[in-house]
Write a protein that holds these residues in place. Structure first.
Motif: not given
Length: 307
Positions: A169-176, A225-237
């Protein structure tokens, strides 16, 4: 398991994950700062803001500030050196619960950062960040290949999963934060490269390409990065792992707690929503809500298991 042992394993997982995630955030800032036409100090400022580090007096950070406060500071909450020192202390407190490989990974070359001065660390920044990622990977490999799947393992994995969710989440905030001063370039060439830097930071470029092809639209990357269920660093995973760990501990201890209910509700919510709804309501607002919710779950775990 004693609450003290559970606490040390939980925070061992968090500190090792935080050290690696901070290295990834710095690496992303470094990539973005090198883009043509980019005001470098704004990139480093956003990195400092996102990690919660103490800002310089003029509120504009430089690369040297990042090195001092996010790599070499022995006291900072997100400083890599501080995280590795605290992880080692936590591991020493539960030494009998660790495998030999885990203990060796915590001890190998652990004074490396102490041997660096600020100018040397800055000149070798890429090398230092790569060392942190390799050290974290060595520890993670030792955990996955040798540690018994008992409650100690699940406390450690729970800590690392909570920390990973928070740092994604914080990585995405850098971009924001980087887009705030110049919203007119959203979707432009530099914007595209900045989003690519986010994928590089999570080692997700090839995985993203496999899933989405060559369409690097911002909403697709946010979805990944938020909703993908199979990527190990996504929020949902990460939340699926949090729920799994808490479920195992419920079985071990014969009772459920508020933290498990919160995690399950959040996982169900992430499985239900879509990225268009998140963008319509505001990506930044969603990220801040999720950071607060992840912090709440961490506190509920501490309350439930008395640490």
């Amino acid at each position: 398991m004693l609450s003290r042992a559970a606490e040390n394993l939980f925070w061992l997982g968090r500190y090792m994950e935080r050290a690696e995630s901070t290295a990834r955030i710095i690496s992303m800032g470094q990539r973005m700062a090198m883009l043509p036409g980019t005001p470098g100090r704004s990139e480093w400022t956003s990195v400092m803001q996102t990690t919660g580090a103490e800002m310089p007096e003029d509120e504009m950070a430089s690369e040297l500030d990042v090195v001092k406060r996010l790599i070499l500071d022995p006291e900072g909450p997100s400083s890599i050196q501080a995280c590795l020192l605290r992880a080692r202390d936590s591991g020493r407190a539960v030494r009998t619960g660790l495998t030999q490989e885990m203990w060796e990974s915590l001890n190998e070359d652990w004074r490396y950062l102490e041997s660096l001065d600020e100018l040397t660390a800055r000149s070798q920044l890429s090398k230092v960040l790569e060392w942190v990622r390799k050290k974290s990977a060595y520890f993670r490999g030792a955990v996955d290949t040798a540690m018994l799947r008992n409650e100690g393992y699940y406390f450690l994995r729970l800590g690392s999963s909570i920390e990973r969710a928070d740092m994604t989440l914080r990585l995405l905030n850098v971009k924001y934060f980087l887009l705030l001063p110049e919203t007119e370039v959203v979707g432009g060439g530099r914007d595209h490269h900045q989003w690519m830097s986010v994928l590089h930071a999570v080692s997700g470029l090839r995985s993203y390409h496999y899933h989405y092809g060559s369409d690097y639209a911002p909403w697709n990357i946010a979805d990944f990065l938020l909703l993908n269920k199979i990527f190990p660093r996504s929020l949902a995973f990460c939340y699926s792992q949090i729920d799994l760990c808490l479920s195992h501990m419920e079985t071990d201890h014969g009772g459920s707690h508020k933290c498990q209910k919160t995690a399950r509700q959040e996982l169900e919510r992430l499985n239900r929503i879509d990225i268009s709804g998140i963008f319509n309501d505001g990506l930044h607002e969603f990220i801040n809500e999720e950071i607060a919710r992840t912090s709440r779950i961490s506190q509920e775990v501490s309350d439930a298991y008395h640490f």
